[in-house]
Design an enzyme around this catalytic site. Structure first.
Site, PDB file in Angstrom:
ATOM      1  N   GLY A 177       4.274  12.450   4.953  1.00 24.27           N
ATOM      2  CA  GLY A 177       4.637  11.331   5.576  1.00 24.27           C
ATOM      3  C   GLY A 177       3.456  11.219   6.911  1.00 24.27           C
ATOM      4  O   GLY A 177       2.419  10.696   6.671  1.00 24.27           O
ATOM      5  N   SER A 178       3.595  11.837   7.981  1.00 23.74           N
ATOM      6  CA  SER A 178       2.913  11.799   9.268  1.00 23.74           C
ATOM      7  C   SER A 178       1.677  12.649   8.727  1.00 23.74           C
ATOM      8  O   SER A 178       0.577  12.403   9.311  1.00 23.74           O
ATOM      9  CB  SER A 178       3.448  12.642  10.355  1.00 23.74           C
ATOM     10  OG  SER A 178       4.661  12.277  10.570  1.00 23.74           O
ATOM     11  N   PRO A 206       7.392  11.927  -0.877  1.00 21.13           N
ATOM     12  CA  PRO A 206       8.155  12.653  -0.447  1.00 21.13           C
ATOM     13  C   PRO A 206       7.862  13.882   0.497  1.00 21.13           C
ATOM     14  O   PRO A 206       8.571  14.218   1.253  1.00 21.13           O
ATOM     15  CB  PRO A 206       8.916  13.170  -1.559  1.00 21.13           C
ATOM     16  CG  PRO A 206       8.564  11.932  -2.716  1.00 21.13           C
ATOM     17  CD  PRO A 206       7.123  11.620  -2.290  1.00 21.13           C
ATOM     18  N   GLU A 226       4.449   3.010  10.583  1.00 23.13           N
ATOM     19  CA  GLU A 226       3.304   2.779  10.767  1.00 23.13           C
ATOM     20  C   GLU A 226       2.641   3.744  11.843  1.00 23.13           C
ATOM     21  O   GLU A 226       2.145   3.876  12.544  1.00 23.13           O
ATOM     22  CB  GLU A 226       2.882   1.537  11.651  1.00 23.13           C
ATOM     23  CG  GLU A 226       3.050   0.272  10.904  1.00 23.13           C
ATOM     24  CD  GLU A 226       2.047  -0.123   9.697  1.00 23.13           C
ATOM     25  OE1 GLU A 226       0.639   0.545   9.818  1.00 23.13           O
ATOM     26  OE2 GLU A 226       2.097  -1.004   8.949  1.00 23.13           O
ATOM     27  N   PHE A 276       0.843  -1.203   0.076  1.00 27.69           N
ATOM     28  CA  PHE A 276      -0.127  -0.095   0.137  1.00 27.69           C
ATOM     29  C   PHE A 276       0.779   1.243  -0.065  1.00 27.69           C
ATOM     30  O   PHE A 276       1.885   1.333   0.876  1.00 27.69           O
ATOM     31  CB  PHE A 276      -0.894   0.214   1.209  1.00 27.69           C
ATOM     32  CG  PHE A 276      -2.039   1.138   1.039  1.00 27.69           C
ATOM     33  CD1 PHE A 276      -3.363   0.679   0.679  1.00 27.69           C
ATOM     34  CD2 PHE A 276      -1.769   2.332   1.162  1.00 27.69           C
ATOM     35  CE1 PHE A 276      -4.144   1.717   0.513  1.00 27.69           C
ATOM     36  CE2 PHE A 276      -2.959   3.389   1.064  1.00 27.69           C
ATOM     37  CZ  PHE A 276      -4.216   3.029   0.699  1.00 27.69           C
TER      38      PHE A 276
HETATM   39  C1  LIG Z   1      11.414   0.827   6.159  1.00 33.15           C
HETATM   40  C2  LIG Z   1      10.117   1.687   6.059  1.00 33.15           C
HETATM   41  C3  LIG Z   1       9.292   1.273   5.323  1.00 33.15           C
HETATM   42  C4  LIG Z   1       7.767   1.888   5.029  1.00 33.15           C
HETATM   43  N1  LIG Z   1       6.764   1.390   4.355  1.00 33.15           N
HETATM   44  C5  LIG Z   1       5.786   2.067   3.981  1.00 33.15           C
HETATM   45  C6  LIG Z   1       4.690   1.385   3.022  1.00 33.15           C
HETATM   46  O1  LIG Z   1       4.671   0.406   2.569  1.00 33.15           O
HETATM   47  N2  LIG Z   1       3.557   2.382   2.862  1.00 33.15           N
HETATM   48  C7  LIG Z   1       3.470   3.629   3.171  1.00 33.15           C
HETATM   49  O2  LIG Z   1       2.630   4.284   2.829  1.00 33.15           O
HETATM   50  N3  LIG Z   1       4.598   4.327   4.031  1.00 33.15           N
HETATM   51  C8  LIG Z   1       5.773   3.378   4.241  1.00 33.15           C
HETATM   52  N4  LIG Z   1       6.624   4.086   5.041  1.00 33.15           N
HETATM   53  C9  LIG Z   1       6.602   5.444   5.495  1.00 33.15           C
HETATM   54  C10 LIG Z   1       6.389   5.586   6.996  1.00 33.15           C
HETATM   55  O3  LIG Z   1       4.904   5.341   7.216  1.00 33.15           O
HETATM   56  C11 LIG Z   1       6.707   6.969   7.221  1.00 33.15           C
HETATM   57  O4  LIG Z   1       8.125   7.307   7.095  1.00 33.15           O
HETATM   58  C12 LIG Z   1       6.237   7.530   8.332  1.00 33.15           C
HETATM   59  O5  LIG Z   1       4.877   7.720   8.492  1.00 33.15           O
HETATM   60  C13 LIG Z   1       6.730   9.174   8.766  1.00 33.15           C
HETATM   61  O6  LIG Z   1       6.846   9.783   7.983  1.00 33.15           O
HETATM   62  P1  LIG Z   1       7.888  10.613   7.139  1.00 33.15           P
HETATM   63  O7  LIG Z   1       9.071   9.675   7.123  1.00 33.15           O
HETATM   64  O8  LIG Z   1       7.683  11.373   6.226  1.00 33.15           O
HETATM   65  O9  LIG Z   1       8.334  11.686   8.456  1.00 33.15           O
HETATM   66  P2  LIG Z   1       7.755  13.072   8.828  1.00 33.15           P
HETATM   67  O10 LIG Z   1       6.263  13.078   9.002  1.00 33.15           O
HETATM   68  O11 LIG Z   1       8.204  14.086   7.932  1.00 33.15           O
HETATM   69  O12 LIG Z   1       8.299  13.394  10.295  1.00 33.15           O
HETATM   70  C14 LIG Z   1       9.784  13.703  10.434  1.00 33.15           C
HETATM   71  C15 LIG Z   1       9.794  14.150  12.084  1.00 33.15           C
HETATM   72  O13 LIG Z   1       8.758  14.987  12.380  1.00 33.15           O
HETATM   73  C16 LIG Z   1       7.804  14.541  13.346  1.00 33.15           C
HETATM   74  N5  LIG Z   1       6.448  14.865  13.351  1.00 33.15           N
HETATM   75  C17 LIG Z   1       5.627  15.286  12.113  1.00 33.15           C
HETATM   76  N6  LIG Z   1       4.642  15.535  12.364  1.00 33.15           N
HETATM   77  C18 LIG Z   1       4.687  16.143  13.709  1.00 33.15           C
HETATM   78  C19 LIG Z   1       3.484  16.555  14.738  1.00 33.15           C
HETATM   79  N7  LIG Z   1       2.465  16.916  14.319  1.00 33.15           N
HETATM   80  N8  LIG Z   1       3.958  16.684  15.999  1.00 33.15           N
HETATM   81  C20 LIG Z   1       5.107  16.185  16.415  1.00 33.15           C
HETATM   82  N9  LIG Z   1       6.374  15.883  15.690  1.00 33.15           N
HETATM   83  C21 LIG Z   1       6.055  15.487  14.380  1.00 33.15           C
HETATM   84  C22 LIG Z   1       7.738  12.834  13.203  1.00 33.15           C
HETATM   85  O14 LIG Z   1       7.416  12.150  14.344  1.00 33.15           O
HETATM   86  C23 LIG Z   1       9.201  12.542  12.773  1.00 33.15           C
HETATM   87  O15 LIG Z   1      10.202  12.867  13.871  1.00 33.15           O
HETATM   88  C24 LIG Z   1       7.818   3.445   5.483  1.00 33.15           C
HETATM   89  C25 LIG Z   1       9.116   3.800   5.867  1.00 33.15           C
HETATM   90  C26 LIG Z   1      10.147   3.197   6.156  1.00 33.15           C
HETATM   91  C27 LIG Z   1      11.182   3.726   7.052  1.00 33.15           C
END
Ligand SMILES: Cc1cc2nc3c(=O)[nH]c(=O)nc-3n(C[C@H](O)[C@H](O)[C@H](O)COP(=O)(O)OP(=O)(O)OC[C@H]3O[C@@H](n4cnc5c(N)ncnc54)[C@H](O)[C@@H]3O)c2cc1C
Length: 382
Positions: free
Chosen positions: A131-132, A128, A366, A123
């Site tokens: 994420g969150s 880029p 997750e 899924f």
């Molecule tokens: C090995 C791996 C496999 C993955 N597989 C999948 C997959 O199959 N499908 C998929 O869709 N995704 C996948 N992901 C993505 C994963 O779900 C995201 O990396 C994760 O949700 C975080 O998003 P981001 O990396 O963009 O970090 P960001 O959202 O950019 O966050 C960066 C930092 O800011 C913090 N932050 C962000 N918003 C807030 C807030 N409101 N308050 C406080 N802190 C905050 C975060 O906690 C983090 O510390 C995968 C990631 C990895 C590393």
């Protein structure tokens, strides 16, 4: 509370224990070195009925309880975290949107092969720039004659680029409400769809054998029959599947903590310094006692969240608490276990060092742990 397993659940746990110890653990170091998802192992798991645990028999699965899934995960994750990560992504985000949103025809076409272990599910939500903040995704689907035209990019997507991958289900923006809030739909993109490509496998600190890639969508035509559910709903429903994912990562984290504890205990009993096993030093004993205590807490939190889901009770807060606590514990346990191994633990030849590398992602995937805090705080009424 009684989380004891039924006979069928105990049989599943035993099956996974046997499979993981005989067919995975002896090769875990090689999978790590090769940095390739060993789909031959996942196919074999499919033959054993292990790729359809959440899918009812009607659609080719076994429809076991969440508690049984956690029990199986504890066994698999103890042997190899990458394969366990691929397995859980397939069972949760890879399969559940199809199960929850798919029509009978869609289930027959895509869910059945996943549940029967003939294909691997994926899924794509993360991008880029999003994420969150899932609502910030920019991949767009525009309605056209007979379907939709999809353009955009996904990042860090697991299981989409292997020789067993069926394709990927992606979330895309389909429009905006009058107040500017996005509308979202889920679209099934089969692997050979024109305009759909993927980048090379990404290299992580850990989970070396998990296939994770960037995906690209360039004027991809998606016929109407590939839309899952309401093309203008989507986000809330998809985010609902993440709650199970959190239980899954909590179980994976618990399995890692248990694995490094077992390695550390064995090592402490055999490694001698100052004329006696290091397990005779109180400093080491206290570390081991602390680890055993925290791991037990992780286990109970995780089974509790799973049991609530099975009982049809709300479990969002409990799943987030379990994920938060277990992923933190896994990282800390891996650090302590390397410490107990001394210099050997620091070397990549040691089994404990691989688990150490695998531990970090558990607080990111997750939903990061910061997001778990937000979920818990919201559930507390803050
Ligand atoms: C090995 C791996 C496999 C993955 N597989 C999948 C997959 O199959 N499908 C998929 O869709 N995704 C996948 N992901 C993505 C994963 O779900 C995201 O990396 C994760 O949700 C975080 O998003 P981001 O990396 O963009 O970090 P960001 O959202 O950019 O966050 C960066 C930092 O800011 C913090 N932050 C962000 N918003 C807030 C807030 N409101 N308050 C406080 N802190 C905050 C975060 O906690 C983090 O510390 C995968 C990631 C990895 C590393």
């Amino acid at each position: 509370m009684d989380f004891s397993l039924t006979d069928d659940e105990a049989a599943l746990q035993q099956l996974m224990r046997d499979f993981a110890s005989k067919e995975i653990r002896p090769h875990a170091a090689r999978y790590w070195e090769e940095e390739r998802c060993p789909t031959e192992v996942l196919r074999r798991m499919g033959e054993l009925g292990l790729l359809g645990l959440f899918v009812p028999e009607e659609w080719g699965g076994t429809g076991v309880s969440t508690v049984a899934f956690v029990a199986a995960m504890e066994q698999l994750g103890h042997a190899d975290q990458s394969i366990a990560a691929a397995w859980q992504a397939h069972l949760t985000i890879g399969s559940l949107p199809l199960l929850r949103l798919g029509t009978d025809a869609q289930k027959e076409r895509w869910l059945r092969p996943l549940a029967e272990g003939r294909a691997l599910g994926a899924f794509g939500l993360t991008e880029p720039g999003a994420g969150s903040d899932a609502a910030g995704i920019r991949t767009r689907a525009e309605p056209v004659d007979g379907g939709w035209l999809l353009n955009g990019q996904k990042a860090f997507i697991s299981n989409a680029g292997t020789d067993m991958s069926f394709g990927v289900t992606v979330l895309a923006r389909t429009g905006d409400d009058a107040d500017g809030r996005g509308r979202f739909g889920s679209f099934v993109i089969e692997r050979d769809t024109p305009g759909y490509t993927w980048g090379p496998k990404m290299r992580g600190i850990g989970w070396r054998a998990l296939d994770t890639r960037e995906l690209f969508f360039d004027d991809v035509f998606v016929p109407d029959e590939n839309v899952l559910g309401d093309p203008y709903g989507g986000l809330a429903l998809f985010l609902g599947t993440l709650d199970v994912g959190r239980i899954s990562i909590a179980a994976l984290s618990t399995s890692l903590a248990q694995a490094v504890f077992d390695l550390a205990l064995d090592y402490a009993k055999t490694r001698e310094q100052f004329g006696q096993p290091i397990s005779k030093f109180q400093a080491i004993q206290f570390k081991l006692a602390d680890l055993a205590t925290e791991i037990e807490a992780c286990r109970w939190l995780t089974y509790r969240a799973a049991a609530l889901r099975d009982a049809g009770e709300p479990f969002r807060k409990e799943a987030a608490i379990a994920k938060l606590h277990a992923s933190r514990t896994a990282m800390w346990a891996a650090t302590e276990a390397v410490q107990i191994h001394g210099g050997y633990g620091y070397m990549m030849e040691s089994e404990v060092s691989r688990f150490f590398c695998d531990a970090k992602v558990l607080s990111i995937g997750e939903g990061t742990n910061e997001i778990q805090h937000l979920v818990i705080a919201r559930e507390l009424g803050c």
